[in-house]
Enzyme design. Structure first.
Site, PDB file in Angstrom:
ATOM      1  N   ASN A   5      -7.384   8.232   6.679  1.00 66.08           N
ATOM      2  CA  ASN A   5      -7.951   7.496   7.677  1.00 66.08           C
ATOM      3  C   ASN A   5      -9.614   7.838   7.593  1.00 66.08           C
ATOM      4  O   ASN A   5      -9.948   9.203   7.355  1.00 66.08           O
ATOM      5  CB  ASN A   5      -7.829   7.613   8.984  1.00 66.08           C
ATOM      6  CG  ASN A   5      -6.336   7.026   9.248  1.00 66.08           C
ATOM      7  OD1 ASN A   5      -5.839   6.258   8.355  1.00 66.08           O
ATOM      8  ND2 ASN A   5      -5.447   7.471  10.234  1.00 66.08           N
ATOM      9  N   ASP A  39     -11.461   7.186  10.179  1.00 68.72           N
ATOM     10  CA  ASP A  39     -11.994   7.234  11.674  1.00 68.72           C
ATOM     11  C   ASP A  39     -12.092   8.972  12.141  1.00 68.72           C
ATOM     12  O   ASP A  39     -11.594   9.878  11.259  1.00 68.72           O
ATOM     13  CB  ASP A  39     -11.057   6.618  12.391  1.00 68.72           C
ATOM     14  CG  ASP A  39      -9.559   7.061  12.603  1.00 68.72           C
ATOM     15  OD1 ASP A  39      -8.704   6.031  12.278  1.00 68.72           O
ATOM     16  OD2 ASP A  39      -9.533   8.338  12.597  1.00 68.72           O
ATOM     17  N   HIS A  45     -10.096  10.297   2.098  1.00 66.59           N
ATOM     18  CA  HIS A  45     -10.649   9.311   1.904  1.00 66.59           C
ATOM     19  C   HIS A  45     -12.301   9.250   2.469  1.00 66.59           C
ATOM     20  O   HIS A  45     -12.845   8.123   2.482  1.00 66.59           O
ATOM     21  CB  HIS A  45      -9.878   8.168   2.255  1.00 66.59           C
ATOM     22  CG  HIS A  45      -8.602   7.872   1.257  1.00 66.59           C
ATOM     23  ND1 HIS A  45      -7.835   7.245   1.878  1.00 66.59           N
ATOM     24  CD2 HIS A  45      -8.283   8.490   0.250  1.00 66.59           C
ATOM     25  CE1 HIS A  45      -6.658   7.099   0.922  1.00 66.59           C
ATOM     26  NE2 HIS A  45      -7.103   8.047  -0.064  1.00 66.59           N
TER      27      HIS A  45
HETATM   28  C1  BV8 Z   1      -7.953   7.217  -7.671  1.00 65.32           C
HETATM   29  C2  BV8 Z   1     -10.997   4.254   2.084  1.00 65.32           C
HETATM   30  C3  BV8 Z   1      -8.751   8.181  -9.717  1.00 65.32           C
HETATM   31  C4  BV8 Z   1     -11.880   3.022   2.149  1.00 65.32           C
HETATM   32  C5  BV8 Z   1      -9.150   4.097   0.758  1.00 65.32           C
HETATM   33  C6  BV8 Z   1      -0.869   5.034  -9.510  1.00 65.32           C
HETATM   34  C7  BV8 Z   1      -0.008   3.779  -9.301  1.00 65.32           C
HETATM   35  C8  BV8 Z   1      -0.876   2.739  -8.575  1.00 65.32           C
HETATM   36  C9  BV8 Z   1      -2.156   2.783  -8.566  1.00 65.32           C
HETATM   37  C10 BV8 Z   1      -3.005   3.721  -8.712  1.00 65.32           C
HETATM   38  C11 BV8 Z   1      -2.410   4.952  -9.093  1.00 65.32           C
HETATM   39  N1  BV8 Z   1      -3.175   5.957  -9.208  1.00 65.32           N
HETATM   40  C12 BV8 Z   1      -4.420   5.369  -8.813  1.00 65.32           C
HETATM   41  C13 BV8 Z   1      -4.215   3.985  -8.566  1.00 65.32           C
HETATM   42  C14 BV8 Z   1      -5.315   3.120  -8.085  1.00 65.32           C
HETATM   43  C15 BV8 Z   1      -5.552   3.085  -6.393  1.00 65.32           C
HETATM   44  C16 BV8 Z   1      -4.503   2.771  -5.742  1.00 65.32           C
HETATM   45  O1  BV8 Z   1      -3.597   3.512  -5.430  1.00 65.32           O
HETATM   46  N2  BV8 Z   1      -4.188   1.376  -5.654  1.00 65.32           N
HETATM   47  C17 BV8 Z   1      -3.067   0.656  -4.964  1.00 65.32           C
HETATM   48  C18 BV8 Z   1      -3.560  -0.097  -3.916  1.00 65.32           C
HETATM   49  C19 BV8 Z   1      -2.140  -0.077  -6.007  1.00 65.32           C
HETATM   50  N3  BV8 Z   1      -5.916   4.542  -6.011  1.00 65.32           N
HETATM   51  C20 BV8 Z   1      -7.229   4.877  -6.276  1.00 65.32           C
HETATM   52  O2  BV8 Z   1      -8.106   4.118  -6.832  1.00 65.32           O
HETATM   53  C21 BV8 Z   1      -7.644   6.120  -5.602  1.00 65.32           C
HETATM   54  N4  BV8 Z   1      -8.440   6.877  -6.540  1.00 65.32           N
HETATM   55  O3  BV8 Z   1      -6.778   7.267  -8.323  1.00 65.32           O
HETATM   56  O4  BV8 Z   1      -9.082   7.892  -8.648  1.00 65.32           O
HETATM   57  C22 BV8 Z   1      -9.654   9.016 -10.314  1.00 65.32           C
HETATM   58  C23 BV8 Z   1      -9.323   9.979 -11.194  1.00 65.32           C
HETATM   59  C24 BV8 Z   1     -10.095  10.862 -11.676  1.00 65.32           C
HETATM   60  C25 BV8 Z   1     -11.741  10.584 -11.604  1.00 65.32           C
HETATM   61  C26 BV8 Z   1     -11.960   9.426 -10.819  1.00 65.32           C
HETATM   62  C27 BV8 Z   1     -10.913   8.566 -10.047  1.00 65.32           C
HETATM   63  C28 BV8 Z   1      -8.524   6.209  -4.246  1.00 65.32           C
HETATM   64  C29 BV8 Z   1      -7.835   5.311  -3.239  1.00 65.32           C
HETATM   65  C30 BV8 Z   1      -8.593   5.610  -2.125  1.00 65.32           C
HETATM   66  C31 BV8 Z   1      -9.270   4.281  -1.581  1.00 65.32           C
HETATM   67  N5  BV8 Z   1      -9.752   4.314  -0.200  1.00 65.32           N
HETATM   68  N6  BV8 Z   1      -9.791   4.208   2.145  1.00 65.32           N
HETATM   69  C32 BV8 Z   1     -11.709   2.397   3.483  1.00 65.32           C
HETATM   70  O5  BV8 Z   1     -11.371   2.888   4.435  1.00 65.32           O
HETATM   71  O6  BV8 Z   1     -12.579   1.675   3.513  1.00 65.32           O
HETATM   72  S1  BV8 Z   1      -7.502   3.847   1.079  1.00 65.32           S
HETATM   73  C33 BV8 Z   1      -6.911   2.368   1.830  1.00 65.32           C
HETATM   74  O7  BV8 Z   1      -5.691   2.427   1.812  1.00 65.32           O
HETATM   75  C34 BV8 Z   1      -7.275   2.554   3.047  1.00 65.32           C
HETATM   76  O8  BV8 Z   1      -8.720   2.990   3.528  1.00 65.32           O
HETATM   77  C35 BV8 Z   1      -6.149   3.425   3.709  1.00 65.32           C
HETATM   78  O9  BV8 Z   1      -6.563   4.724   4.006  1.00 65.32           O
HETATM   79  C36 BV8 Z   1      -5.132   3.586   2.793  1.00 65.32           C
HETATM   80  C37 BV8 Z   1      -3.659   3.435   2.822  1.00 65.32           C
HETATM   81  O10 BV8 Z   1      -3.383   2.758   3.703  1.00 65.32           O
HETATM   82  P1  BV8 Z   1      -2.451   2.975   4.915  1.00 65.32           P
HETATM   83  O11 BV8 Z   1      -3.184   3.975   5.517  1.00 65.32           O
HETATM   84  O12 BV8 Z   1      -1.060   3.264   4.530  1.00 65.32           O
HETATM   85  O13 BV8 Z   1      -2.579   1.882   5.699  1.00 65.32           O
HETATM   86  P2  BV8 Z   1      -1.669   0.357   5.663  1.00 65.32           P
HETATM   87  O14 BV8 Z   1      -2.085  -0.840   6.175  1.00 65.32           O
HETATM   88  O15 BV8 Z   1      -1.341   0.077   4.087  1.00 65.32           O
HETATM   89  O16 BV8 Z   1      -0.049   0.831   6.265  1.00 65.32           O
HETATM   90  C38 BV8 Z   1      -0.158   1.085   7.676  1.00 65.32           C
HETATM   91  C39 BV8 Z   1       1.222   1.564   8.055  1.00 65.32           C
HETATM   92  O17 BV8 Z   1       1.292   1.911   9.253  1.00 65.32           O
HETATM   93  C40 BV8 Z   1       2.377   0.676   7.797  1.00 65.32           C
HETATM   94  O18 BV8 Z   1       3.524   1.391   7.139  1.00 65.32           O
HETATM   95  C41 BV8 Z   1       2.863  -0.078   9.228  1.00 65.32           C
HETATM   96  O19 BV8 Z   1       4.010  -0.048   9.189  1.00 65.32           O
HETATM   97  C42 BV8 Z   1       2.522   1.341  10.067  1.00 65.32           C
HETATM   98  N7  BV8 Z   1       2.045   1.075  11.255  1.00 65.32           N
HETATM   99  C43 BV8 Z   1       1.137   0.178  11.865  1.00 65.32           C
HETATM  100  N8  BV8 Z   1       1.326   0.156  13.342  1.00 65.32           N
HETATM  101  C44 BV8 Z   1       2.053   1.386  13.384  1.00 65.32           C
HETATM  102  C45 BV8 Z   1       2.359   2.001  12.244  1.00 65.32           C
HETATM  103  N9  BV8 Z   1       3.136   3.007  12.431  1.00 65.32           N
HETATM  104  C46 BV8 Z   1       3.403   3.575  13.573  1.00 65.32           C
HETATM  105  N10 BV8 Z   1       2.689   3.067  14.728  1.00 65.32           N
HETATM  106  C47 BV8 Z   1       2.168   1.992  14.917  1.00 65.32           C
HETATM  107  N11 BV8 Z   1       1.740   1.538  15.849  1.00 65.32           N
END
Ligand code: BV8
Length: 239
Positions: free
Chosen positions: A97, A99, A114
């Site tokens: 996060n 925040d 992040h």
């Molecule tokens: C990188 C900042 C390489 C921005 C964010 C391998 C496989 C597949 C893809 C990749 C891989 N390796 C890399 C990738 C690419 C990519 C990626 O993962 N893509 C995915 C989407 C397919 N990753 C990247 O690009 C990363 N960088 O790999 O760099 C590199 C290497 C060398 C040199 C240079 C580069 C960078 C990733 C970071 C991106 N930035 N955040 C911003 O905030 O604006 S990530 C983004 O998703 C969000 O910001 C968040 O932080 C993050 C994860 O999401 P979650 O926090 O899990 O949130 P989500 O909504 O998904 O889920 C919420 C959960 O909470 C749910 O399960 C829900 O049920 C639960 N919930 C809801 N309410 C409650 C609750 N639980 C409890 N109580 C509640 N009340």
């Protein structure tokens, strides 16, 4: 969970779900952020090159919300800070996060992998610094005076998350890994549970509203709102 025989360091990964009950939208739930705006338009270096004003506006709206006074830490954030104070060993929170709710709840051992919404950096001249106002393409860097070089200190997709070496060291040495409020969709964070399981004998626990994509990789899962499940888990840990 037998707390009596558990001694050593704890690593906790948090995601947007831990801040949901504080009033911050998650990313992939029904009213999630990525359902109303495309990652490619606001959260990649390419988007910033292509349309910096649009990217700045996206983060300005989130920064304004976070600093409005309406968003406060919830019992889950407070429980993790309590655990860090009472646990006889290191507790590190690795948060996805941007925040500042963990800080405001009192967590000290915190890694923002992040980045942070309340910091900006100049792509030309300096380390990140605190910033709570809007940022526009006309804002001049307070150090080098250049205009258009300030960006949110947030890790975009295709950018390397922060402090990864330190994170993997913490993961290798922990006796307990807890994942809270994350869908397990974003790497490398989504792979941390495997790193823990490959490196040793740590217990792995998922605390989430519902089973995440990675649920089967954890020894144990407890499901419900973080503000219920996390304090209960911490109370059990502390016996
Ligand atoms: C990188 C900042 C390489 C921005 C964010 C391998 C496989 C597949 C893809 C990749 C891989 N390796 C890399 C990738 C690419 C990519 C990626 O993962 N893509 C995915 C989407 C397919 N990753 C990247 O690009 C990363 N960088 O790999 O760099 C590199 C290497 C060398 C040199 C240079 C580069 C960078 C990733 C970071 C991106 N930035 N955040 C911003 O905030 O604006 S990530 C983004 O998703 C969000 O910001 C968040 O932080 C993050 C994860 O999401 P979650 O926090 O899990 O949130 P989500 O909504 O998904 O889920 C919420 C959960 O909470 C749910 O399960 C829900 O049920 C639960 N919930 C809801 N309410 C409650 C609750 N639980 C409890 N109580 C509640 N009340």
């Amino acid at each position: 969970m037998q707390n009596a025989n558990l001694k050593g360091s704890i690593v906790i990964l948090t995601g947007a779900g831990i801040s949901q009950e504080s009033g911050l939208d998650t990313f992939r739930d029904t009213n999630g952020i990525w359902n109303s705006v495309r990652i490619e338009d606001v959260a990649t270096p390419d988007a910033f090159r292509r349309d910096p004003a649009r990217v700045q506006a996206f983060y300005n709206a989130r920064r304004r919300q976070l600093t409005s006074g309406a968003i406060q830490p919830n019992p889950a954030h407070l429980a993790l800070a309590h655990l860090e104070r009472e646990w006889k060993g290191p507790v590190t929170v690795v948060t996805q996060n941007v925040d500042d709710l963990h800080e405001r709840a009192g967590s000290g051992g915190l890694i923002h992998m992040h980045g942070e919404l309340l910091k900006v950096r100049c792509i030309r001249c300096r380390d990140p610094f605190a910033w709570t106002d809007d940022l526009t393409t006309a804002t001049a860097c307070p150090d080098c005076g250049l205009v258009g070089t300030l960006r949110p200190h947030v890790v975009w997709f295709d950018e390397l998350p922060l402090q990864m070496e330190r994170i993997y060291q913490e993961l290798e040495g922990c006796v307990l890994f807890v994942s809270i409020g994350t869908s397990g969709s974003v790497h490398p964070a989504a792979g941390f549970v495997q790193a823990v399981r490959q490196s040793g004998h740590a217990r792995t626990v998922e605390l989430n509203l519902e089973p995440s994509q990675a649920a089967s990789l954890f020894h144990e899962g407890r499901y419900g709102p973080a503000s219920d499940v996390v304090p209960a888990f911490v109370a059990e840990l502390l016996g």
